[in-house]
Design a protein around this motif. Structure first.
Motif, mmCIF file in Angstrom:
data_model
loop_
_atom_site.group_PDB
_atom_site.id
_atom_site.type_symbol
_atom_site.label_atom_id
_atom_site.label_comp_id
_atom_site.label_asym_id
_atom_site.label_seq_id
_atom_site.Cartn_x
_atom_site.Cartn_y
_atom_site.Cartn_z
ATOM 1 N N GLY A 170 30.346 20.152 38.979
ATOM 2 C CA GLY A 170 30.728 21.290 39.853
ATOM 3 C C GLY A 170 30.081 22.458 39.112
ATOM 4 N N ILE A 171 29.867 23.475 40.040
ATOM 5 C CA ILE A 171 29.255 24.812 39.278
ATOM 6 C C ILE A 171 29.962 25.746 40.336
ATOM 7 C CG2 ILE A 171 27.207 24.827 40.982
ATOM 8 C CD1 ILE A 171 25.695 25.749 38.306
ATOM 9 N N GLU A 172 30.158 27.030 39.509
ATOM 10 C CA GLU A 172 31.017 27.938 40.072
ATOM 11 C C GLU A 172 30.237 29.420 39.746
ATOM 12 O OE1 GLU A 172 32.501 29.563 42.596
ATOM 13 O OE2 GLU A 172 33.867 28.053 42.858
ATOM 14 N N SER A 173 30.518 30.537 40.570
ATOM 15 C CA SER A 173 30.135 31.688 40.025
ATOM 16 C C SER A 173 31.305 32.804 39.767
ATOM 17 C CB SER A 173 29.122 32.464 40.953
ATOM 18 O OG SER A 173 29.947 32.542 42.214
ATOM 19 N N HIS A 174 31.368 33.558 38.823
ATOM 20 C CA HIS A 174 32.517 34.247 38.762
ATOM 21 C C HIS A 174 31.845 35.753 38.522
ATOM 22 C CE1 HIS A 174 36.916 34.178 38.423
ATOM 23 N NE2 HIS A 174 36.775 33.684 39.460
ATOM 24 N N ASN A 175 30.909 36.224 39.256
ATOM 25 C CA ASN A 175 30.072 37.483 39.069
ATOM 26 C C ASN A 175 30.817 38.628 39.250
ATOM 27 O OD1 ASN A 175 28.104 35.471 38.909
ATOM 28 N ND2 ASN A 175 27.455 35.665 40.968
ATOM 29 N N HIS A 176 31.299 39.174 40.098
ATOM 30 C CA HIS A 176 31.922 40.366 40.514
ATOM 31 C C HIS A 176 33.296 40.776 39.577
ATOM 32 C CE1 HIS A 176 29.355 41.017 43.889
ATOM 33 N NE2 HIS A 176 30.058 41.530 44.546
ATOM 34 N N PRO A 177 34.020 39.438 39.433
ATOM 35 C CA PRO A 177 35.107 39.580 38.513
ATOM 36 C C PRO A 177 34.663 40.089 36.928
ATOM 37 C CG PRO A 177 35.381 37.955 39.851
ATOM 38 C CD PRO A 177 34.164 38.217 40.056
ATOM 39 N N SER A 178 33.369 39.420 36.633
ATOM 40 C CA SER A 178 33.065 39.867 35.274
ATOM 41 C C SER A 178 32.321 41.122 35.183
ATOM 42 C CB SER A 178 31.867 38.754 34.846
ATOM 43 O OG SER A 178 32.594 37.230 34.985
ATOM 44 N N TYR A 179 32.101 41.641 35.950
ATOM 45 C CA TYR A 179 31.589 42.929 36.063
ATOM 46 C C TYR A 179 32.788 43.959 35.851
ATOM 47 C CZ TYR A 179 29.783 47.631 36.995
ATOM 48 O OH TYR A 179 29.460 49.047 37.176
ATOM 49 N N VAL A 180 34.023 43.621 36.472
ATOM 50 C CA VAL A 180 35.225 44.552 36.437
ATOM 51 C C VAL A 180 35.862 44.299 35.149
ATOM 52 C CG1 VAL A 180 37.360 45.096 37.562
ATOM 53 C CG2 VAL A 180 35.410 44.628 38.959
ATOM 54 N N ASP A 181 35.881 42.980 34.568
ATOM 55 C CA ASP A 181 36.718 42.896 33.450
ATOM 56 C C ASP A 181 35.991 41.513 32.875
ATOM 57 O OD1 ASP A 181 38.280 41.672 31.616
ATOM 58 O OD2 ASP A 181 40.170 42.021 32.712
ATOM 59 N N PRO A 182 34.804 41.834 31.983
ATOM 60 C CA PRO A 182 34.315 40.732 31.587
ATOM 61 C C PRO A 182 34.813 39.356 30.791
ATOM 62 C CG PRO A 182 33.652 42.743 30.318
ATOM 63 C CD PRO A 182 34.600 43.200 31.275
ATOM 64 N N PHE A 183 35.979 39.847 29.985
ATOM 65 C CA PHE A 183 36.577 38.800 29.308
ATOM 66 C C PHE A 183 37.402 37.682 30.303
ATOM 67 C CE2 PHE A 183 40.542 36.942 27.594
ATOM 68 C CZ PHE A 183 39.911 36.309 26.134
ATOM 69 N N ASP A 184 38.293 38.689 31.086
ATOM 70 C CA ASP A 184 39.179 37.613 32.276
ATOM 71 C C ASP A 184 38.287 37.141 33.129
ATOM 72 O OD1 ASP A 184 41.848 37.702 30.944
ATOM 73 O OD2 ASP A 184 41.830 39.814 31.324
ATOM 74 N N GLY A 185 37.207 38.126 33.719
ATOM 75 C CA GLY A 185 36.416 37.496 34.678
ATOM 76 C C GLY A 185 35.627 36.278 34.258
ATOM 77 N N ALA A 186 35.264 36.269 33.058
ATOM 78 C CA ALA A 186 34.429 34.765 32.630
ATOM 79 C C ALA A 186 35.343 33.772 32.335
ATOM 80 C CB ALA A 186 33.516 35.323 31.495
ATOM 81 N N ALA A 187 36.579 33.973 31.547
ATOM 82 C CA ALA A 187 37.523 33.109 31.219
ATOM 83 C C ALA A 187 37.953 32.334 32.558
ATOM 84 C CB ALA A 187 38.458 33.965 30.472
ATOM 85 N N THR A 188 38.366 33.195 33.647
ATOM 86 C CA THR A 188 38.952 32.560 34.691
ATOM 87 C C THR A 188 37.803 31.710 35.503
ATOM 88 O OG1 THR A 188 38.861 34.493 35.899
ATOM 89 C CG2 THR A 188 41.134 33.938 34.753
ATOM 90 N N GLY A 189 36.578 31.825 35.173
ATOM 91 C CA GLY A 189 35.543 31.045 35.811
ATOM 92 C C GLY A 189 35.528 29.710 35.206
ATOM 93 N N VAL A 190 35.615 29.769 33.865
ATOM 94 C CA VAL A 190 35.715 28.462 33.099
ATOM 95 C C VAL A 190 36.957 27.655 33.532
ATOM 96 C CG1 VAL A 190 36.099 27.522 31.005
ATOM 97 C CG2 VAL A 190 34.560 29.222 31.240
ATOM 98 N N GLY A 191 38.214 28.472 33.821
ATOM 99 C CA GLY A 191 39.424 27.583 34.334
ATOM 100 C C GLY A 191 39.160 27.123 35.580
ATOM 101 N N GLY A 192 38.448 27.962 36.380
ATOM 102 C CA GLY A 192 38.260 27.402 37.782
ATOM 103 C C GLY A 192 37.327 26.102 38.014
ATOM 104 N N ILE A 193 36.266 25.920 37.355
ATOM 105 C CA ILE A 193 35.592 24.879 37.390
ATOM 106 C C ILE A 193 36.087 23.715 36.889
ATOM 107 C CG2 ILE A 193 34.168 25.291 35.365
ATOM 108 C CD1 ILE A 193 32.875 24.148 39.117
#
Length: 706
Positions: free
Chosen positions: A76-99
């Motif tokens: 599986g692969i997922e993007s968390h692009n917009h959230p990572s601009y607004v809040d890079p730590f939580d945006g990227a972290a929750t991208g990991v959690g989601g995939i």
């Protein structure tokens, strides 16, 4: 949030009435570009997704591919692009959690992650802020949940200054008898929500991801970013594993985009069924939440399960054991998707719509596309020594050690080939095989030539696998583009999709799933077309020839050159322009030969040639006590970036030539030495760099962020 007028008219006609506020919000999110792929779905038919090894292809939370009759891996692969601009730590972290939860919902245990990251130019303070925050978020979440991040890519390009990309892929492991899908099975079964309590974070995240980033997005859109809790995710991973082991799950879907409303409606829609959901039954972590908030909050670490009535008590007991919330929120039915809510007042029906229409009824967009064109040749006259230092020491081609050293890439004891090589290798001992992973894209390639560059991205990832002796098995893609309503942007995106699909088909690599992220457009302009590909292949062992030389063999360049510098790091440094290099006509045969060579006992090292050309490849092959002495014809030979090539250090050059006979050229370019240095003769000029000097050039990221 606001449902567009044209969509509102369609919904009103279907329902025979105006939608309720909760229904309008559900349609607005589930019919968004992020969920419904309204601009990209017409293009995705270009991908071939079938094969004898494919168990489940596109359409589920993750794809499933067979290694043998019993052992399956999920992709599986997922993007968390917009959230990572607004809040890079939580945006990227929750991208990991989601995939990771996408992986779990297939009945699989996550065993490896890759991340492909794209930022503005490295010398800009804001780019570094985003870069550091994203890497910290990925490392924190991945390390806490105990899933190794083993590979990926990092690119810096001015086109990502106002809109970074964070693409995360996950490899999972399951078996034929443990497989679960996101297709609801039987009316009368219960819908059970397990995991963290529902809060107000991530409200409207799907619609937020389906529009251009505003100049004030970092403050205005902060509520649309989810907040992760990796320790809850770890407990959820282990609880999910026990639920699967005890065969308690009929179907499953993780709560991601559009929250509970998205997960539950899509689950029953896939089975052609409906649901009755009591929103008051949802366990919450914040008081006085209304129906819309409960439906659309994208709070993390939650799963929606279909459970037989007689198994509900056992599911609740397992959830309690792992200190997770558990709510029986409703029933699977053969009617509409219905949600009721009372709050502090009288119970009312807030949603009553056909599930399939909600989940799959969004109309597709018919957009204009402007075909891209390639530049003409206008090569610079650059100083060779300065060019080598600039290309080898550029953040795009430099060592990414600063990144991957923050990831626990050996947790789980499966990592056979570590990050920093062409591809990682994960030991799947259950099947007696290694699985090699490569992921990434090259924005300079697809910027100047979207179709040809995307073909090269697929070939590059496959070459990474072949260099480690792996045969490609399957791939997933994350197709990132700008605002599709702009004809030139949509034209470049369309060409990139076609290029990726064509090369994967030529290589007989089924593209079994993926993700699309559009509207990556900001005040700084649109991103380049960025078709991230995550590809896996199989090896007979868990190790592979290294990328650094031993000092004992001849150096052979295998594969045909493309005769052009377009998209190269050299032109980015020196100026000028050129078309994109030609790719080999029979790339599949080239890669088969390379994989065979990588498996020979006489092969001492293998390293692919790609970004930065031979200048970077040879510099990376230098070790502390072993080096490279090479002779090349000219600057073009040193800096062109044609993928599908590799440098092989071998004790038996004839064996390599035999493997490539009739397939691709083999050129003797030098020898490995017992001295840690790089000696390059290009035309009539010779350059020499010690191993220490190469390390200094290649450590620019580590040095600047220390």
């Amino acid at each position: 949030m606001s449902l567009p007028d044209a969509d509102r008219e369609l919904v009103t006609a279907e329902l025979g009435r105006d939608p309720t506020p909760a229904e309008a919000a559900l349609f607005e999110n589930l019919w968004s570009e992020h969920c419904a792929y309204r601009s990209s779905r017409p293009l995705l038919g270009a991908f071939e997704s079938e094969g004898d090894q494919v168990v489940i292809g596109p359409g589920d939370d993750a794809a499933v591919v067979a290694l043998d009759d019993e052992t399956y891996v999920t992709l599986g692969i997922e993007s968390h692009n917009h959230p990572s601009y607004v809040d890079p730590f939580d945006g990227a972290a929750t991208g990991v959690g989601g995939i990771v939860r996408d992986t779990m919902s297939m009945g699989a245990y996550p065993v490896a992650l890759t991340d492909s990251l794209y930022f503005g130019e490295f010398d800009r303070e804001h780019s570094r802020y985003l870069f550091e925050g994203v890497v910290e978020g990925i490392s924190h979440y991945g390390n806490c949940i105990g899933v190794p991040t083993v590979g990926g890519s990092v690119a810096f390009h001015e086109g990502y200054e106002g809109n970074p990309l964070v693409n995360v892929a996950c490899l999972g492991l399951t078996s034929a008898d443990r497989l679960v899908t996101a297709v609801a099975q039987e009316p009368g079964n219960k819908l059970v929500l397990v995991g963290n309590g529902t809060g107000r974070d991530g409200l409207g995240g799907a619609s937020f991801a389906s529009e251009d980033l505003a100049a004030n997005a970092e403050t205005k859109d902060r509520p649309a970013v989810q907040v992760g809790d990796p320790y809850a995710e770890k407990r959820l991973i282990e609880a999910n594993e026990q639920l699967v082991d005890e065969r308690l799950l009929v179907s499953a879907r993780d709560l991601g985009a559009a929250g509970l409303g998205g997960a539950s409606s899509e689950l029953v829609a896939k089975g052609g069924l409906g649901a009755d959901i009591d929103l008051d039954a949802v366990h919450q972590r914040e008081p006085n939440m209304n129906a819309l908030e409960i439906l659309l909050a994208e709070s993390q670490e939650r799963m929606c399960y279909e459970v037989r009535p007689e198994d509900v008590e056992r599911v609740a007991a397992i959830a309690e054991r792992f200190d997770l919330g558990c709510s029986v929120i409703g029933d699977v039915t053969d009617g509409n998707y219905v949600c009721t809510f009372a709050g502090d007042g009288d119970r009312e029906t807030v949603v009553d719509v056909p599930a399939e229409y909600l989940a799959d009824g969004a109309p597709m967009n018919d957009l204009n596309a402007e075909a891209p064109s390639q530049p003409e040749r206008d090569l610079p006259d650059a100083d060779l020594g300065e060019a080598v230092k600039a290309v080898v020491g550029n953040p795009n081609t430099a060592s990414k050690r600063w990144v991957y050293r923050q990831y626990d890439h050996q947790v789980g004891t499966r990592t056979g080939v570590l990050p920093g090589d062409d591809a990682a290798v994960i030991a799947i001992r259950e099947a007696g095989l290694g699985v090699a992973l490569s992921a990434g894209a090259e924005p300079r390639w697809t910027e100047i030539a979207p179709y040809e560059g995307a073909r090269a991205v697929a070939l590059e990832n496959a070459t990474n696998l072949a260099a480690k002796g792996a045969t490609p098995l399957a791939a997933v893609d994350c197709l990132n583009g700008g605002n599709p309503e702009k004809p030139d942007v949509y034209g470049g995106f369309s060409a990139a999709v076609d290029g990726l699909a064509d090369m994967c088909a030529h290589l007989s690599v089924p593209v079994v799933g993926g993700n699309v992220s559009l509207y990556n457009d900001s005040a700084a302009g649109p991103i380049p077309p960025t078709p991230t590909l995550a590809m896996v292949g199989t090896t007979e062992g868990y190790t592979a020839p290294p990328a650094t030389v031993s000092g004992d063999g001849d150096l052979l360049l295998v594969g045909a050159t493309g005769g052009a510098l377009g998209g190269s790091e050299y032109l980015a440094h020196a100026g000028g322009s050129d078309r994109f290099p030609d790719l080999p006509d029979d790339a599949a045969s080239v890669l088969n030969a390379l994989a065979d060579v990588a498996g020979l006992e006489s092969t001492l090292a293998v390293h692919d040639v790609s970004h930065g050309g031979l200048a970077v490849t040879l510099a990376e092959m230098v070790g502390t006590d072993a080096g490279v002495e090479a002779t090349l014809a000219d600057d073009l030979a040193l800096f062109e970036e044609t993928p599908g090539r590799a440098v092989v250090e071998t004790a038996d050059p004839d064996a390599v030539r035999d493997a490539f006979d009739g397939v691709a050229p083999v050129e003797h370019i030098g020898t490995a030495t017992d001295e840690g240095a790089l000696s390059l003769t290009v035309g009539d000029e010779t350059l020499r760099y010690s191993a220490e000097r190469i390390r200094e050039l290649r450590s620019v990221i580590e040095r600047e962020l220390a």
